[in-house]
Design a protein around this motif. Structure first.
Motif, PDB file in Angstrom:
ATOM      1  N   LYS A 145       0.804  -1.213   0.000  1.00 14.80           N
ATOM      2  CA  LYS A 145       0.000   0.000   0.000  1.00 14.80           C
ATOM      3  C   LYS A 145       0.843   1.271   0.000  1.00 14.80           C
ATOM      4  O   LYS A 145       0.295   2.375  -0.094  1.00 14.80           O
ATOM      5  CB  LYS A 145      -0.917   0.019   1.227  1.00 14.80           C
ATOM      6  N   VAL A 146       2.154   1.132   0.104  1.00 10.94           N
ATOM      7  CA  VAL A 146       3.040   2.289   0.203  1.00 10.94           C
ATOM      8  C   VAL A 146       3.890   2.478  -1.050  1.00 10.94           C
ATOM      9  O   VAL A 146       3.967   3.579  -1.620  1.00 10.94           O
ATOM     10  CB  VAL A 146       3.967   2.151   1.436  1.00 10.94           C
ATOM     11  N   GLN A 147       4.537   1.404  -1.505  1.00 12.30           N
ATOM     12  CA  GLN A 147       5.537   1.524  -2.565  1.00 12.30           C
ATOM     13  C   GLN A 147       5.002   2.126  -3.863  1.00 12.30           C
ATOM     14  O   GLN A 147       5.668   2.988  -4.447  1.00 12.30           O
ATOM     15  CB  GLN A 147       6.184   0.157  -2.834  1.00 12.30           C
ATOM     16  N   PRO A 148       3.834   1.719  -4.368  1.00 12.14           N
ATOM     17  CA  PRO A 148       3.377   2.308  -5.632  1.00 12.14           C
ATOM     18  C   PRO A 148       3.220   3.817  -5.573  1.00 12.14           C
ATOM     19  O   PRO A 148       3.562   4.517  -6.534  1.00 12.14           O
ATOM     20  CB  PRO A 148       2.035   1.610  -5.872  1.00 12.14           C
ATOM     21  N   ALA A 149       2.710   4.341  -4.468  1.00 17.00           N
ATOM     22  CA  ALA A 149       2.539   5.786  -4.347  1.00 17.00           C
ATOM     23  C   ALA A 149       3.880   6.498  -4.226  1.00 17.00           C
ATOM     24  O   ALA A 149       4.084   7.574  -4.805  1.00 17.00           O
ATOM     25  CB  ALA A 149       1.654   6.102  -3.143  1.00 17.00           C
ATOM     26  N   VAL A 150       4.817   5.921  -3.487  1.00 16.10           N
ATOM     27  CA  VAL A 150       6.139   6.531  -3.326  1.00 16.10           C
ATOM     28  C   VAL A 150       6.886   6.575  -4.659  1.00 16.10           C
ATOM     29  O   VAL A 150       7.619   7.516  -4.952  1.00 16.10           O
ATOM     30  CB  VAL A 150       6.954   5.764  -2.271  1.00 16.10           C
ATOM     31  N   LEU A 182      -0.041   8.046   5.633  1.00 16.11           N
ATOM     32  CA  LEU A 182       0.821   8.708   6.603  1.00 16.11           C
ATOM     33  C   LEU A 182       2.283   8.368   6.339  1.00 16.11           C
ATOM     34  O   LEU A 182       3.169   9.231   6.457  1.00 16.11           O
ATOM     35  CB  LEU A 182       0.427   8.270   8.009  1.00 16.11           C
ATOM     36  N   VAL A 183       2.551   7.147   5.961  1.00 18.51           N
ATOM     37  CA  VAL A 183       3.908   6.715   5.650  1.00 18.51           C
ATOM     38  C   VAL A 183       4.402   7.383   4.363  1.00 18.51           C
ATOM     39  O   VAL A 183       5.535   7.869   4.288  1.00 18.51           O
ATOM     40  CB  VAL A 183       3.981   5.186   5.526  1.00 18.51           C
ATOM     41  N   VAL A 184       3.544   7.416   3.354  1.00 14.37           N
ATOM     42  CA  VAL A 184       3.907   8.058   2.082  1.00 14.37           C
ATOM     43  C   VAL A 184       4.245   9.527   2.308  1.00 14.37           C
ATOM     44  O   VAL A 184       5.238  10.040   1.780  1.00 14.37           O
ATOM     45  CB  VAL A 184       2.766   7.916   1.055  1.00 14.37           C
ATOM     46  N   GLN A 185       3.454  10.223   3.112  1.00 18.53           N
ATOM     47  CA  GLN A 185       3.711  11.640   3.364  1.00 18.53           C
ATOM     48  C   GLN A 185       5.030  11.836   4.103  1.00 18.53           C
ATOM     49  O   GLN A 185       5.786  12.784   3.811  1.00 18.53           O
ATOM     50  CB  GLN A 185       2.569  12.248   4.170  1.00 18.53           C
ATOM     51  N   ALA A 186       5.326  10.979   5.062  1.00 13.99           N
ATOM     52  CA  ALA A 186       6.581  11.102   5.791  1.00 13.99           C
ATOM     53  C   ALA A 186       7.773  10.897   4.861  1.00 13.99           C
ATOM     54  O   ALA A 186       8.787  11.611   4.963  1.00 13.99           O
ATOM     55  CB  ALA A 186       6.622  10.092   6.937  1.00 13.99           C
TER      56      ALA A 186
END
Length: 305
Positions: free
Chosen positions: A107-112, A291-295
């Motif tokens: 849920k994080v890597q594609p957005a990053v 929240l992780v992506v924003q950080a």
């Protein structure tokens, strides 16, 4: 050679290490703006739909472009999954907790990948990577990662993102290869002092007994790690279930000590920040990936100044 990581640390159940928490929801930090008075829940939900749809489309499109490979590191192959623009000056490295795999970052890597180069991987003996005869020491784990990134052609400096015990991996990596690191994000990170600090709350519990290379320190030994790199710590906002063998006071004490240890890590850098994922248990990257992506975005911006 350091001590072997044969399993999850004691007291892991309290911190959510034995299962995925059930918390979910949109990003909310201590500095988040409150909902304007008089605005209905339905209108708030409608206003969020375009953003959520855009996030989902970006994740789907980016995932299709990911570059998952098996890369030889010594006598074994490790699975690494990278995505995003190779021309970016930094590379984000996502490191899962003990017994976990790169799937934790789905849920994080594609957005990053939409704004920076990013890689996740499976440690030896987990996921798609080759098996090992015995559990690795922390130094072997760190050396594997350094060799993997070089063999895969993924250039530094790296922004290291560590969940749970991987926070300790990140700190050991920076100690071994300080010039390779541009920043840190710790997600409800384990702390080297946690075993003896928690033992003070529950004297009947186990204590670590190894030497200096052990993951968790012996009674009274303090962490002397510091960095000048930008650092963000995100702590869980939802406590884990109470441990039945402890009193209510001891359970509260465990939660208090865990929060203190998270705050301590944030103070290890003059550029450190402490945040709380109010809607998350231990697995913040699953409960509140935004929240992780924003950080990570914040760290990239600071690194590029």
């Amino acid at each position: 050679m350091g001590s072997r990581l044969s399993g999850a640390p004691s007291y892991a159940g309290l911190m959510g290490c034995n299962g995925i928490s059930q918390g979910s929801g949109t990003m909310k930090t201590r500095m988040a703006k409150s909902q304007p008075a008089g605005r209905s829940f339905a209108s708030h939900r409608r206003s969020k739909l375009p953003h959520l749809l855009a996030f989902a489309l970006l994740a789907t499109a980016s995932a299709a472009l990911a570059e998952q490979r098996l890369v030889s590191v010594g006598n074994r192959r490790l699975s690494i999954d990278c995505d995003g623009d190779r021309s970016r000056p930094e590379t984000v490295v996502l490191i899962a907790g003990l017994g976990r795999t790169a799937q934790d970052w789905a849920k994080v890597q594609p957005a990053v990948a939409g704004f920076v180069r990013v890689c996740s991987y499976d440690r030896a003996g987990s996921g798609e990577s080759d098996k090992v005869d015995q559990p690795q020491s922390i130094d072997e784990t760190v050396e594997d990662l350094q060799r993997l990134l070089r063999a895969a052609g993924e250039k530094g400096p790296y922004i290291l993102v560590g969940h749970s015990i991987a926070g300790i991996y990140c700190r050991r990596y920076a100690t071994r290869f300080p010039r390779d690191v541009a920043g840190f994000l710790f997600l409800d990170s384990s702390h080297e002092e946690q075993m003896w600090r928690l033992h003070e709350v529950d004297p009947k519990g186990p204590t670590p007994s190894g030497g200096r290379d052990d993951v968790f320190f012996v009674q009274g030994r303090r962490l002397d790690w510091h960095t000048n790199a930008p650092l963000i710590v995100i702590a869980q906002g939802k406590p884990g279930p109470p441990m039945p063998q402890l009193t209510a006071e001891q359970n509260a004490g465990f939660g208090r000590v865990w929060r203190e240890l998270q705050q301590d890590l944030a103070m290890r850098s003059p550029k450190g920040q402490f945040r709380v994922a109010d809607q998350s248990g231990h697995f913040i990257q699953i409960d509140q990936p935004e929240l992780v992506v924003q950080a990570i975005r914040d760290l990239v911006q600071v690194a590029n100044r």
